[in-house]
Design a protein around this motif. Sequence first.
Motif, short mmCIF file in Angstrom:
data_model
loop_
_atom_site.label_atom_id
_atom_site.label_comp_id
_atom_site.label_asym_id
_atom_site.label_seq_id
_atom_site.Cartn_x
_atom_site.Cartn_y
_atom_site.Cartn_z
N GLU A 156 1.53 -15.74 31.43
CA GLU A 156 0.42 -16.29 30.64
C GLU A 156 0.12 -17.73 31.05
O GLU A 156 -1.01 -18.19 30.97
N THR A 157 1.14 -18.44 31.47
CA THR A 157 0.96 -19.84 31.84
C THR A 157 0.06 -19.98 33.06
O THR A 157 -0.69 -20.95 33.17
N THR A 158 0.09 -19.02 33.95
CA THR A 158 -0.77 -19.05 35.13
C THR A 158 -2.23 -19.18 34.71
O THR A 158 -2.97 -20.01 35.23
N GLN A 159 -2.64 -18.38 33.75
CA GLN A 159 -4.02 -18.42 33.27
C GLN A 159 -4.32 -19.74 32.56
O GLN A 159 -5.32 -20.39 32.85
N TYR A 160 -3.45 -20.15 31.65
CA TYR A 160 -3.71 -21.36 30.87
C TYR A 160 -3.72 -22.61 31.75
O TYR A 160 -4.58 -23.48 31.59
N GLN A 161 -2.77 -22.71 32.67
CA GLN A 161 -2.78 -23.87 33.57
C GLN A 161 -4.02 -23.85 34.45
O GLN A 161 -4.63 -24.90 34.69
N GLY A 162 -4.42 -22.68 34.91
CA GLY A 162 -5.62 -22.57 35.73
C GLY A 162 -6.87 -23.02 34.98
O GLY A 162 -7.71 -23.75 35.52
N ASP A 163 -7.00 -22.60 33.72
CA ASP A 163 -8.14 -23.02 32.90
C ASP A 163 -8.11 -24.52 32.65
O ASP A 163 -9.14 -25.20 32.68
N PHE A 164 -6.93 -25.05 32.39
CA PHE A 164 -6.78 -26.49 32.16
C PHE A 164 -7.18 -27.27 33.41
O PHE A 164 -7.97 -28.21 33.35
N ILE A 165 -6.64 -26.86 34.56
CA ILE A 165 -6.93 -27.54 35.82
C ILE A 165 -8.42 -27.47 36.14
O ILE A 165 -9.01 -28.45 36.62
N GLY A 166 -9.05 -26.35 35.81
CA GLY A 166 -10.48 -26.20 36.06
C GLY A 166 -11.36 -27.10 35.21
O GLY A 166 -12.49 -27.42 35.59
N GLY A 167 -10.88 -27.55 34.07
CA GLY A 167 -11.72 -28.35 33.17
C GLY A 167 -11.31 -29.80 33.01
O GLY A 167 -12.04 -30.59 32.39
N ILE A 168 -10.18 -30.21 33.57
CA ILE A 168 -9.67 -31.56 33.30
C ILE A 168 -10.52 -32.66 33.92
O ILE A 168 -10.66 -33.74 33.34
N LYS A 169 -11.12 -32.43 35.08
CA LYS A 169 -11.95 -33.49 35.70
C LYS A 169 -13.10 -33.88 34.80
O LYS A 169 -13.42 -35.06 34.66
N ASP A 170 -13.74 -32.89 34.17
CA ASP A 170 -14.87 -33.17 33.29
C ASP A 170 -14.45 -34.03 32.10
O ASP A 170 -15.24 -34.80 31.58
N VAL A 171 -13.22 -33.91 31.68
CA VAL A 171 -12.73 -34.64 30.51
C VAL A 171 -12.18 -36.01 30.88
O VAL A 171 -12.38 -36.98 30.15
N ALA A 172 -11.49 -36.12 32.01
CA ALA A 172 -10.73 -37.34 32.33
C ALA A 172 -11.48 -38.36 33.17
O ALA A 172 -11.35 -39.56 32.96
N VAL A 173 -12.27 -37.90 34.14
CA VAL A 173 -12.94 -38.84 35.05
C VAL A 173 -13.98 -39.65 34.27
O VAL A 173 -14.77 -39.12 33.49
N GLY A 174 -13.92 -40.96 34.46
CA GLY A 174 -14.83 -41.87 33.77
C GLY A 174 -14.23 -42.49 32.51
O GLY A 174 -14.82 -43.39 31.93
#
Length: 158
Positions: free
Chosen positions: A106-124
């Motif tokens: 299950e972690t594979t999916q959750y980490q993948g989703d997190f990694i896919g969205g973190i730039k939009d949240v953190a950059v800036g």
Amino acid sequence: MIRTTAVPRPIRVGAAAASVAGLALLAGCAGQTTSGNTDTSSQNPPASADAGSGSSSGSASFKDGTYTADGTYQTPETVEKIKVTLTITSDVVTDVEVTGDPQARETTQYQGDFIGGIKDVAVGKKLADLSVDKVGGSSLTSGGFNAAVKEIRTEAAS
């Protein structure tokens, strides 16, 4: 067979209404839990601001550069680990890279989703203010990310 001890209709209707009201109340509690998590995550930036206030400028000031730290978090199955790399310019996150090493399926999916969205949240965002609650539907990975960011703040402040 005919039932002779039927529950009166008003009682059945009342029980159904109470059940619906109870579900609505529980749904409201779920929203409060999310808000509670936000309050908890907002406690992290003041701690980093305190760490930054020890610098010569008197405010959170971090050295420009690229920093990497590991963060761990507990899932129901295991302890998971992620590696976070942040690029900081003028106290602002200009790039973020997260890599995972999932131990559970299950972690594979959750980490993948997190990694896919973190730039939009953190950059800036300012490094001093960077703290995430839930990204890409993953709330547990956020704990590992926030732990790594805390280490990066310490390293970048020195």
